[in-house]
Design a protein around this motif. Sequence first.
Motif, PDB file in Angstrom:
ATOM      1  N   PRO A  76       0.812  -1.226   0.000  1.00 44.31           N
ATOM      2  CA  PRO A  76       0.000   0.000   0.000  1.00 44.31           C
ATOM      3  C   PRO A  76       0.834   1.260   0.000  1.00 44.31           C
ATOM      4  O   PRO A  76       0.475   2.251  -0.623  1.00 44.31           O
ATOM      5  N   ALA A  77       1.972   1.260   0.696  1.00 43.46           N
ATOM      6  CA  ALA A  77       2.809   2.458   0.717  1.00 43.46           C
ATOM      7  C   ALA A  77       3.439   2.721  -0.641  1.00 43.46           C
ATOM      8  O   ALA A  77       3.603   3.867  -1.052  1.00 43.46           O
ATOM      9  N   ALA A  78       3.782   1.636  -1.364  1.00 46.51           N
ATOM     10  CA  ALA A  78       4.402   1.802  -2.673  1.00 46.51           C
ATOM     11  C   ALA A  78       3.403   2.230  -3.738  1.00 46.51           C
ATOM     12  O   ALA A  78       3.801   2.718  -4.798  1.00 46.51           O
ATOM     13  N   ARG A  79       2.109   2.089  -3.457  1.00 49.72           N
ATOM     14  CA  ARG A  79       1.089   2.389  -4.455  1.00 49.72           C
ATOM     15  C   ARG A  79       0.565   3.806  -4.358  1.00 49.72           C
ATOM     16  O   ARG A  79      -0.405   4.154  -5.036  1.00 49.72           O
ATOM     17  N   GLN A  80       1.172   4.623  -3.512  1.00 51.22           N
ATOM     18  CA  GLN A  80       0.753   6.003  -3.419  1.00 51.22           C
ATOM     19  C   GLN A  80       1.966   6.917  -3.555  1.00 51.22           C
ATOM     20  O   GLN A  80       3.070   6.568  -3.188  1.00 51.22           O
ATOM     21  N   ALA A  81       1.722   8.079  -4.132  1.00 49.73           N
ATOM     22  CA  ALA A  81       2.761   9.084  -4.300  1.00 49.73           C
ATOM     23  C   ALA A  81       2.129  10.447  -4.082  1.00 49.73           C
ATOM     24  O   ALA A  81       0.901  10.598  -4.164  1.00 49.73           O
ATOM     25  N   ALA A  82       2.947  11.425  -3.767  1.00 50.36           N
ATOM     26  CA  ALA A  82       2.473  12.788  -3.528  1.00 50.36           C
ATOM     27  C   ALA A  82       3.156  13.728  -4.516  1.00 50.36           C
ATOM     28  O   ALA A  82       4.372  13.672  -4.700  1.00 50.36           O
ATOM     29  N   VAL A  83       2.360  14.572  -5.175  1.00 48.71           N
ATOM     30  CA  VAL A  83       2.887  15.549  -6.119  1.00 48.71           C
ATOM     31  C   VAL A  83       2.363  16.923  -5.724  1.00 48.71           C
ATOM     32  O   VAL A  83       1.299  17.045  -5.116  1.00 48.71           O
ATOM     33  N   PRO A  84       3.107  17.989  -6.027  1.00 46.00           N
ATOM     34  CA  PRO A  84       2.612  19.337  -5.719  1.00 46.00           C
ATOM     35  C   PRO A  84       1.286  19.607  -6.408  1.00 46.00           C
ATOM     36  O   PRO A  84       1.071  19.196  -7.555  1.00 46.00           O
ATOM     37  N   TRP A  85       0.414  20.298  -5.712  1.00 51.69           N
ATOM     38  CA  TRP A  85      -0.895  20.610  -6.278  1.00 51.69           C
ATOM     39  C   TRP A  85      -0.718  21.450  -7.543  1.00 51.69           C
ATOM     40  O   TRP A  85       0.061  22.406  -7.580  1.00 51.69           O
ATOM     41  N   GLY A  86      -1.422  21.061  -8.593  1.00 49.78           N
ATOM     42  CA  GLY A  86      -1.318  21.751  -9.869  1.00 49.78           C
ATOM     43  C   GLY A  86      -0.402  21.066 -10.853  1.00 49.78           C
ATOM     44  O   GLY A  86      -0.463  21.351 -12.045  1.00 49.78           O
ATOM     45  N   GLU A  87       0.470  20.174 -10.389  1.00 51.46           N
ATOM     46  CA  GLU A  87       1.374  19.460 -11.279  1.00 51.46           C
ATOM     47  C   GLU A  87       0.744  18.153 -11.734  1.00 51.46           C
ATOM     48  O   GLU A  87       0.079  17.471 -10.945  1.00 51.46           O
ATOM     49  N   ARG A  88       0.958  17.800 -12.987  1.00 54.18           N
ATOM     50  CA  ARG A  88       0.502  16.506 -13.483  1.00 54.18           C
ATOM     51  C   ARG A  88       1.546  15.456 -13.132  1.00 54.18           C
ATOM     52  O   ARG A  88       2.738  15.670 -13.362  1.00 54.18           O
ATOM     53  N   PRO A  89       1.129  14.367 -12.567  1.00 53.56           N
ATOM     54  CA  PRO A  89       2.118  13.353 -12.158  1.00 53.56           C
ATOM     55  C   PRO A  89       2.791  12.728 -13.361  1.00 53.56           C
ATOM     56  O   PRO A  89       2.137  12.302 -14.317  1.00 53.56           O
ATOM     57  N   VAL A  90       4.116  12.666 -13.341  1.00 50.45           N
ATOM     58  CA  VAL A  90       4.905  12.039 -14.399  1.00 50.45           C
ATOM     59  C   VAL A  90       5.940  11.137 -13.754  1.00 50.45           C
ATOM     60  O   VAL A  90       6.334  11.336 -12.603  1.00 50.45           O
ATOM     61  N   GLY A  91       6.372  10.138 -14.499  1.00 51.66           N
ATOM     62  CA  GLY A  91       7.411   9.244 -14.006  1.00 51.66           C
ATOM     63  C   GLY A  91       6.941   8.271 -12.948  1.00 51.66           C
ATOM     64  O   GLY A  91       7.760   7.697 -12.227  1.00 51.66           O
ATOM     65  N   LEU A  92       5.611   8.062 -12.821  1.00 54.27           N
ATOM     66  CA  LEU A  92       5.093   7.126 -11.828  1.00 54.27           C
ATOM     67  C   LEU A  92       5.008   5.721 -12.422  1.00 54.27           C
ATOM     68  O   LEU A  92       4.962   5.533 -13.639  1.00 54.27           O
ATOM     69  N   ARG A  93       4.990   4.740 -11.523  1.00 53.35           N
ATOM     70  CA  ARG A  93       4.859   3.355 -11.975  1.00 53.35           C
ATOM     71  C   ARG A  93       3.445   3.106 -12.488  1.00 53.35           C
ATOM     72  O   ARG A  93       2.465   3.583 -11.913  1.00 53.35           O
ATOM     73  N   ALA A  94       3.338   2.340 -13.565  1.00 48.28           N
ATOM     74  CA  ALA A  94       2.040   2.095 -14.200  1.00 48.28           C
ATOM     75  C   ALA A  94       1.140   1.273 -13.292  1.00 48.28           C
ATOM     76  O   ALA A  94       1.572   0.299 -12.675  1.00 48.28           O
ATOM     77  N   VAL A  95      -0.119   1.661 -13.220  1.00 44.31           N
ATOM     78  CA  VAL A  95      -1.084   0.965 -12.361  1.00 44.31           C
ATOM     79  C   VAL A  95      -1.551  -0.329 -12.992  1.00 44.31           C
ATOM     80  O   VAL A  95      -1.890  -1.291 -12.291  1.00 44.31           O
ATOM     81  N   ASP A  96      -1.553  -0.385 -14.339  1.00 45.04           N
ATOM     82  CA  ASP A  96      -2.147  -1.530 -15.026  1.00 45.04           C
ATOM     83  C   ASP A  96      -1.188  -2.705 -15.206  1.00 45.04           C
ATOM     84  O   ASP A  96      -1.499  -3.643 -15.933  1.00 45.04           O
TER      85      ASP A  96
END
Length: 528
Positions: free
Chosen positions: A398-418
């Motif tokens: 569960p900890a690895a499946r969440q990330a935090a990004v600054p508000w207003g930024e589109r998340p990039v470079g995250l691990r694929a959910v599918d």
Amino acid sequence: MAGRVLVVWCPDWSVVAALAEEELSLGAPAAVLSRNVVEVCNGPARDEGVRRGMRRRDAQSRCPELVLLDANPERDARAFETVLGVVEEVRPGVAPLRPGLLALRAPGRYGGGEPHAAALLAETLVGAGVWDVRIGVADDLFTAEQAARRAGVQEHVVVGPGESAVFLRSLPVDALLADPAAEELVSLLRRLGLRTLGDLGALPAADVGRRFGTYGAEVHRRVRGEGEVALAARTPPPELAREVPFEPPLESVEAICFSVRTTAERFVAGLAERQLVATAVRVEASCAGAHGEDVVVSARSWLHPRHFSARDLVDRVHWQLQGQSQGSVRSRRAAGPVLEPVTRVRFVPETAEPAAAHAEALWGGGADELVGRGMARVQAMLGYDAVLVPVAQGGRGPAARQAAVPWGERPVGLRAVDRPWPGRIPGPAPARVFAEPLPGEVHDASGVPVRVDDRGWVTGEPTTVRVPDAGWLPVDAWAGPWPVDEAWWEETGSPVRRAARFQVVGVDGRAWLMACVDGAWWVEAGYD
């Protein structure tokens, strides 16, 4: 000569754009990856044996120094916009084919002849910072592209009028692979023993149409020099960027932010006149160079969840320059942060969208809009990185499946959910995930601590559990284990840690996600 085509090719453009965005050397071996497969690699990487279609691990084994970059078509197109603008200043009517490749009508005698026009265009692009540019001229688009691909760096190849079929005759069928749709056709041609484009062009057109279909017939016309010359020339976009020069240059961040406010308002108003809003803006700050020229020393692309207002732009300038001033080696007393004297600030819209798509509803934007405005005000007061929003990404725990990004930024470079993610816990996801796992214990009916051996077998059935906020509880139900054995290839200097996760339900109805790591129990999350 009236229908001839000039093609400009910038090889490995995805790698060039990515290295420029990361401010890395263009001479470093690099590759752009999509789904862990090499999509594009540059010359230094090819010299080490890296090839397109190679998996990440194989590419790194061939070249350990390989710089790995994520595929981003929007970035490639955005960077190629500069090349299109430079070419349009020399000759209008540019037809962008894809990032790294463009075409236009050959100027003929009007431009001093095709070789002279090609050389002038190459010199102009090199002056704009595009070092690897190759140009081809021919009667049709396909032949001109093949000519450009066989030109040297900053050179050109001109195929004379009526000589397209002769030029293409000796090329291998692999030349068709510049079009990804031709992979099946090229594979079939190889199996049939057709090695060159001349072999394909020598076949009767009727037989090619029956054997290879409509696409094969179109390719057959191209290799015979009978391709079309139709070019969809684009209309140059209006100049939407705005800039403000400072004379004398300003050193205080507060003074710069005060001075750019009017320009930010004009920038937003200019977009509004065309019924547009900006959702991505690039802010550039320039300083004086050694010879008095403006040199961009700070550039960053900012994203907005809705669209930028003038106040939002001023805030971004403040955050960007404040971060630069904190990393500056200069220090002296002044009213506000101090940085190198700034001579110019420029706003460039990277993504402009129709204003109608962002218009407010008839009765206002509702709670979502109020929350967004509140978060923007908090972010303006506390700083860009002070307001974070959670986003989901791929992972096993569960900890690895969440990330935090600054508000207003589109998340990039995250691990694929599918992705499959073997060993991940089944749903539903826990409601609470602890930032740091809490210590716990699990015993069997005899009071002996439960463990998980190297084969993944449980030494006893969990009967009682101790969690930090409830003490010891009888176990009503449990599920597991789900073994976790990841990142075993990393050399950490210590033995590889293996873990197993369990779902445990107490008699009070509360459920917990627990992990047995090297014989110790930890509470990772709770199902509230």
